[in-house]
Design a protein around this motif. Structure first.
Motif, short mmCIF file in Angstrom:
data_model
loop_
_atom_site.label_atom_id
_atom_site.label_comp_id
_atom_site.label_asym_id
_atom_site.label_seq_id
_atom_site.Cartn_x
_atom_site.Cartn_y
_atom_site.Cartn_z
N ASP A 119 -34.12 20.83 87.43
CA ASP A 119 -34.91 19.90 88.15
C ASP A 119 -34.02 19.20 89.47
OD1 ASP A 119 -37.14 20.44 86.81
OD2 ASP A 119 -37.20 18.64 85.60
N THR A 120 -32.84 19.17 89.30
CA THR A 120 -31.96 18.62 90.11
C THR A 120 -31.27 19.56 90.96
OG1 THR A 120 -30.15 18.61 88.56
CG2 THR A 120 -31.44 16.53 88.65
N GLU A 121 -31.45 20.76 90.93
CA GLU A 121 -31.09 21.85 91.78
C GLU A 121 -31.55 21.82 93.33
OE1 GLU A 121 -30.13 26.41 91.34
OE2 GLU A 121 -30.37 25.50 89.82
N ASN A 122 -30.73 22.01 94.16
CA ASN A 122 -31.19 22.03 95.56
C ASN A 122 -31.66 23.29 95.76
OD1 ASN A 122 -31.65 21.34 97.96
ND2 ASN A 122 -29.60 21.92 98.76
N LEU A 123 -33.01 23.47 95.91
CA LEU A 123 -33.72 24.76 96.09
C LEU A 123 -33.77 25.18 97.51
CD1 LEU A 123 -36.68 24.32 93.31
CD2 LEU A 123 -34.13 25.51 93.17
N PRO A 124 -33.76 26.50 97.99
CA PRO A 124 -33.91 26.89 99.18
C PRO A 124 -35.32 26.92 99.51
CG PRO A 124 -33.18 28.67 97.88
CD PRO A 124 -32.95 27.49 97.03
N SER A 125 -35.75 26.70 100.53
CA SER A 125 -37.25 26.70 101.04
C SER A 125 -37.73 27.90 100.97
CB SER A 125 -37.46 25.81 102.22
OG SER A 125 -38.89 26.06 102.70
N LEU A 126 -38.90 28.20 100.14
CA LEU A 126 -39.80 29.38 100.51
C LEU A 126 -40.83 29.45 101.30
CD1 LEU A 126 -39.73 30.68 96.83
CD2 LEU A 126 -38.11 31.35 98.41
N HIS A 127 -40.97 28.37 102.10
CA HIS A 127 -41.99 28.00 103.33
C HIS A 127 -41.69 28.75 104.39
CE1 HIS A 127 -44.44 25.79 100.40
NE2 HIS A 127 -43.19 25.09 100.24
N PRO A 128 -42.36 29.52 105.14
CA PRO A 128 -42.14 30.34 106.56
C PRO A 128 -41.75 29.11 107.29
CG PRO A 128 -44.35 30.44 106.00
CD PRO A 128 -43.88 29.96 104.55
N ASP A 129 -40.73 29.39 108.35
CA ASP A 129 -40.23 28.41 109.28
C ASP A 129 -41.07 28.91 110.53
OD1 ASP A 129 -39.28 27.00 111.61
OD2 ASP A 129 -37.30 27.16 110.72
N VAL A 130 -42.28 28.19 110.82
CA VAL A 130 -42.92 28.90 112.15
C VAL A 130 -42.04 28.71 113.32
CG1 VAL A 130 -45.00 28.17 113.64
CG2 VAL A 130 -45.24 27.69 111.27
N LEU A 131 -41.21 27.75 113.63
CA LEU A 131 -40.36 28.04 114.85
C LEU A 131 -39.52 29.10 114.82
CD1 LEU A 131 -39.90 24.20 115.46
CD2 LEU A 131 -41.36 25.35 116.48
N SER A 132 -39.18 29.65 113.75
CA SER A 132 -38.02 30.92 113.77
C SER A 132 -38.66 32.02 113.38
CB SER A 132 -36.94 30.18 112.81
OG SER A 132 -37.31 30.17 111.69
N SER A 133 -40.04 31.79 113.19
CA SER A 133 -40.52 33.20 112.78
C SER A 133 -41.11 34.13 113.87
CB SER A 133 -41.89 32.79 111.87
OG SER A 133 -42.75 32.19 112.64
N GLY A 134 -40.95 33.75 115.04
CA GLY A 134 -41.11 34.62 116.47
C GLY A 134 -42.55 34.49 116.64
N VAL A 135 -43.46 33.42 115.92
CA VAL A 135 -44.94 33.22 116.36
C VAL A 135 -44.89 32.07 117.18
CG1 VAL A 135 -47.10 32.41 115.32
CG2 VAL A 135 -45.70 33.93 113.98
#
Length: 339
Positions: A183-199
């Motif tokens: 639970d304490t592990e720093n997890l990378p986000s799996l939510h898309p980053d709109v600003l860097s997605s090209g949209v």
């Protein structure tokens, strides 16, 4: 004492049944965790709110199994439930042609997705199971679905045989590998980053009017004047579209009558809708879904009815907000409403 000749019946649930369904759905969820260790229950999960939410969705149904308590009265006990929701993989006709590149290469299906089936062990018999399954299948045929999907654990061989007896075939085998993450592990986000997605974040949102359809027979809903009802995307005071965090327009959530499940119209013949929940940060969401203020109810002759003020205006719950104007939330992130 349980006897084999007790009379069972099946009916559709209403929001008023939510609290009674809770013990059955809790038992179903606990059984699910036992056969699949990767599915762990959230501590303190609000089953009643979840069931109420499902029952208020337009194409979500709970079929209830009831048994007569005795032959001298009409009293019945709910001893089982079957939950299913229906959806169309194709976009509404009004939105066809929009974002075609995102569509699946496969032909869209009209799907009935089974959420779960549970019957109290004392009442778990072939004919009681058949009552619930037949009710759900009848609804699927009424809505003219092309497929009914059921996800079953590999250990549930009895359920698999039951499905096969009802004409289901094994269409796929799903394998899972579970990873235990601290639970304490720093997890990378799996939510898309709109600003860097090209949209482009400021791209114009396409919004269309959607005709309202009856949840029972899918026919167009008309107001008391005989006019077809169209749902318009919600706008703010400046006339700007209210959009979800994913950029999609937000549509009204029509109010239903508890007894008839029909849409509610006010004294002027206008469709009554639940207010979208907003705070100082804008539209409030839970799990990425915009939230609406639920209606208030009151007792009338032992029945729950929608609450109205002296002018006939339907009343809705108010959210509990903190000093900064933000809606308070439960530990699992759900908005909290005043009692």
């Amino acid at each position: 004492m349980f006897t084999a000749n007790r009379v069972y019946s099946q009916r559709l649930a209403t929001v008023a049944d939510a609290r009674t369904i809770v013990p059955l759905w809790q038992a179903f969820a606990q059984q699910r965790t036992q056969v699949d260790p990767s599915m762990q229950l959230k501590p303190g999960y609000d089953f009643e709110q979840y069931i109420s939410y499902q029952l208020q969705r337009p194409f979500s149904f709970f079929f209830l199994l009831e048994v007569e308590l005795d032959e001298t009265s009409d009293l019945k006990e709910i001893v089982g439930c079957f939950a299913i929701y229906f959806y169309d993989e194709a976009p509404p006709p009004e939105l066809e042609g929009i974002d075609d590149f995102m569509e699946s290469p496969f032909q869209p299906r009209r799907v009935g997705a089974v959420l779960g089936l549970y019957i109290d062990e004392k009442h778990r018999q072939p004919h009681t199971i058949k009552l619930l399954v037949d009710g759900a299948i009848a609804k699927a045929e009424e809505l003219k679905v092309t497929d009914v999907d059921v996800l079953v654990s590999a250990e549930q061989t009895g359920v698999q045989k039951l499905l096969e007896r009802h004409g289901f075939t094994k269409s796929a085998v799903q394998y899972s590998r579970h990873y235990q993450i601290a639970d304490t592990e720093n997890l990378p986000s799996l939510h898309p980053d709109v600003l860097s997605s090209g949209v482009e974040p400021e791209m114009e949102t396409v919004a269309a009017s959607i005709p309202l359809r009856n949840i029972e027979n899918y026919e167009l809903v008309k107001n008391p004047n005989g006019e077809v009802i169209f749902l318009q995307p919600i706008t703010n005071a400046a006339g700007e579209l209210l959009c979800s965090s994913s950029g999609l327009p937000i549509y009204p959530n029509p109010l239903h009558d508890l007894e008839t499940n029909a849409y509610v119209f006010d004294q002027d013949g206008k469709l009554v809708t639940c207010p979208v929940l907003q705070d100082c940060d804008g539209v409030v969401e839970y799990a990425g879904i915009p939230q609406f203020c639920p209606p208030l109810y009151q007792r009338s002759d032992k029945n729950l009815v929608l609450k109205q003020d002296k002018n006939g205006t339907y009343l809705f719950a108010e959210a509990d907000v903190d000093e900064s104007g933000k809606v308070k939330r439960s530990p699992d992130g759900k908005p909290i409403f005043k009692q």
